[in-house]
Design a protein around this motif. Sequence first.
Motif, short mmCIF file in Angstrom:
data_model
loop_
_atom_site.label_atom_id
_atom_site.label_comp_id
_atom_site.label_asym_id
_atom_site.label_seq_id
_atom_site.Cartn_x
_atom_site.Cartn_y
_atom_site.Cartn_z
N LYS A 27 0.83 -1.21 0.00
CA LYS A 27 0.00 0.00 0.00
C LYS A 27 0.87 1.26 0.00
CE LYS A 27 -3.87 2.19 0.04
NZ LYS A 27 -4.63 2.29 -1.21
N VAL A 28 1.92 1.27 0.80
CA VAL A 28 2.83 2.42 0.84
C VAL A 28 3.45 2.65 -0.54
CG1 VAL A 28 5.00 3.32 1.80
CG2 VAL A 28 3.35 2.17 3.29
N ILE A 29 3.90 1.58 -1.16
CA ILE A 29 4.52 1.69 -2.47
C ILE A 29 3.52 2.17 -3.51
CG2 ILE A 29 5.60 0.34 -4.33
CD1 ILE A 29 7.01 -1.25 -2.02
N GLU A 30 2.29 1.67 -3.44
CA GLU A 30 1.24 2.13 -4.34
C GLU A 30 1.01 3.63 -4.18
OE1 GLU A 30 -3.56 1.75 -4.33
OE2 GLU A 30 -2.45 -0.14 -4.12
N ILE A 31 0.96 4.09 -2.94
CA ILE A 31 0.75 5.52 -2.66
C ILE A 31 1.91 6.35 -3.21
CG2 ILE A 31 0.68 7.25 -0.80
CD1 ILE A 31 -0.90 5.10 0.84
N ILE A 32 3.14 5.96 -2.89
CA ILE A 32 4.28 6.78 -3.31
C ILE A 32 4.44 6.76 -4.83
CG2 ILE A 32 6.15 5.07 -3.11
CD1 ILE A 32 6.30 8.77 -2.08
N ASP A 33 4.16 5.64 -5.47
CA ASP A 33 4.29 5.59 -6.93
C ASP A 33 3.24 6.45 -7.62
OD1 ASP A 33 6.48 3.95 -6.76
OD2 ASP A 33 5.41 2.11 -7.28
N SER A 34 2.08 6.62 -6.98
CA SER A 34 1.06 7.49 -7.58
C SER A 34 1.36 8.97 -7.33
CB SER A 34 -0.34 7.14 -7.06
OG SER A 34 -0.48 7.50 -5.71
N LEU A 35 1.98 9.27 -6.21
CA LEU A 35 2.30 10.66 -5.87
C LEU A 35 3.63 11.13 -6.47
CD1 LEU A 35 1.32 10.72 -2.09
CD2 LEU A 35 0.03 11.67 -4.03
N ARG A 36 4.58 10.22 -6.53
CA ARG A 36 5.94 10.58 -6.96
C ARG A 36 6.47 9.48 -7.88
NH1 ARG A 36 9.97 13.85 -4.37
NH2 ARG A 36 8.15 15.10 -3.92
N PRO A 37 6.09 9.51 -9.16
CA PRO A 37 6.61 8.49 -10.09
C PRO A 37 8.14 8.44 -10.00
CG PRO A 37 4.92 9.78 -11.14
CD PRO A 37 5.21 10.45 -9.82
N ASN A 38 8.67 7.23 -10.04
CA ASN A 38 10.10 7.06 -9.82
C ASN A 38 10.60 5.80 -10.52
OD1 ASN A 38 10.23 4.71 -7.68
ND2 ASN A 38 8.50 6.03 -7.11
N ALA A 39 11.91 5.66 -10.59
CA ALA A 39 12.53 4.53 -11.28
C ALA A 39 12.98 3.42 -10.33
CB ALA A 39 13.74 5.03 -12.07
N TYR A 40 12.66 3.52 -9.05
CA TYR A 40 13.11 2.54 -8.08
C TYR A 40 12.15 1.36 -8.01
CZ TYR A 40 16.20 6.35 -7.08
OH TYR A 40 17.12 7.35 -7.22
N ASN A 41 12.70 0.15 -7.93
CA ASN A 41 11.86 -1.04 -7.92
C ASN A 41 11.28 -1.30 -6.52
OD1 ASN A 41 13.86 -2.44 -6.40
ND2 ASN A 41 14.83 -3.19 -8.25
N GLU A 42 10.33 -2.21 -6.47
CA GLU A 42 9.66 -2.53 -5.20
C GLU A 42 10.64 -3.05 -4.16
OE1 GLU A 42 6.53 -5.30 -6.08
OE2 GLU A 42 5.10 -3.68 -6.47
N GLU A 43 11.63 -3.82 -4.59
CA GLU A 43 12.60 -4.37 -3.64
C GLU A 43 13.37 -3.26 -2.93
OE1 GLU A 43 15.98 -7.88 -3.44
OE2 GLU A 43 15.13 -7.32 -5.38
N MET A 44 13.78 -2.23 -3.66
CA MET A 44 14.50 -1.11 -3.05
C MET A 44 13.58 -0.35 -2.10
SD MET A 44 17.52 0.38 -3.14
CE MET A 44 17.45 0.60 -1.39
N LYS A 45 12.35 -0.13 -2.51
CA LYS A 45 11.40 0.59 -1.65
C LYS A 45 11.10 -0.21 -0.39
CE LYS A 45 9.51 2.56 -5.73
NZ LYS A 45 8.46 2.39 -6.68
#
Length: 113
Positions: free
Chosen positions: A5-23
């Motif tokens: 859920k956190v990753i979904e939120i941050i990816d919608s607010l701040r598109p980025n090139a970092y993968n889920e594993e790094m996040k």
Amino acid sequence: MTANKVIEIIDSLRPNAYNEEMKLRWISELDGIVQRLVIQKDEKDVVQYSYPEDMERELLIPYPFDNAYALYLEAMIDYHNREYPNYNNSVQRFEALFTEYKRSYIREHPARW
């Protein structure tokens, strides 16, 4: 809140090139800080999250402070993108919310302090 859920939120607010594993690593780092500095677990008892097994794991910081995860990820993204003015803003917002969470935890668990 879960890591997914956190990753979904941050990816919608701040598109980025970092993968889920790094996040997830950054989320795990923050929960490690919570375990050591807030909950005061011994270092040997601190849990680190693994990808992808822990993506649905319930995270430690509760509502209404759980936005700290998104703010922390935002700060890490800004830092690693070398967007230092954005990083300073993100980390200040994170630190303010995290401080409130720590104060709340201490009030609710006075025996630990």
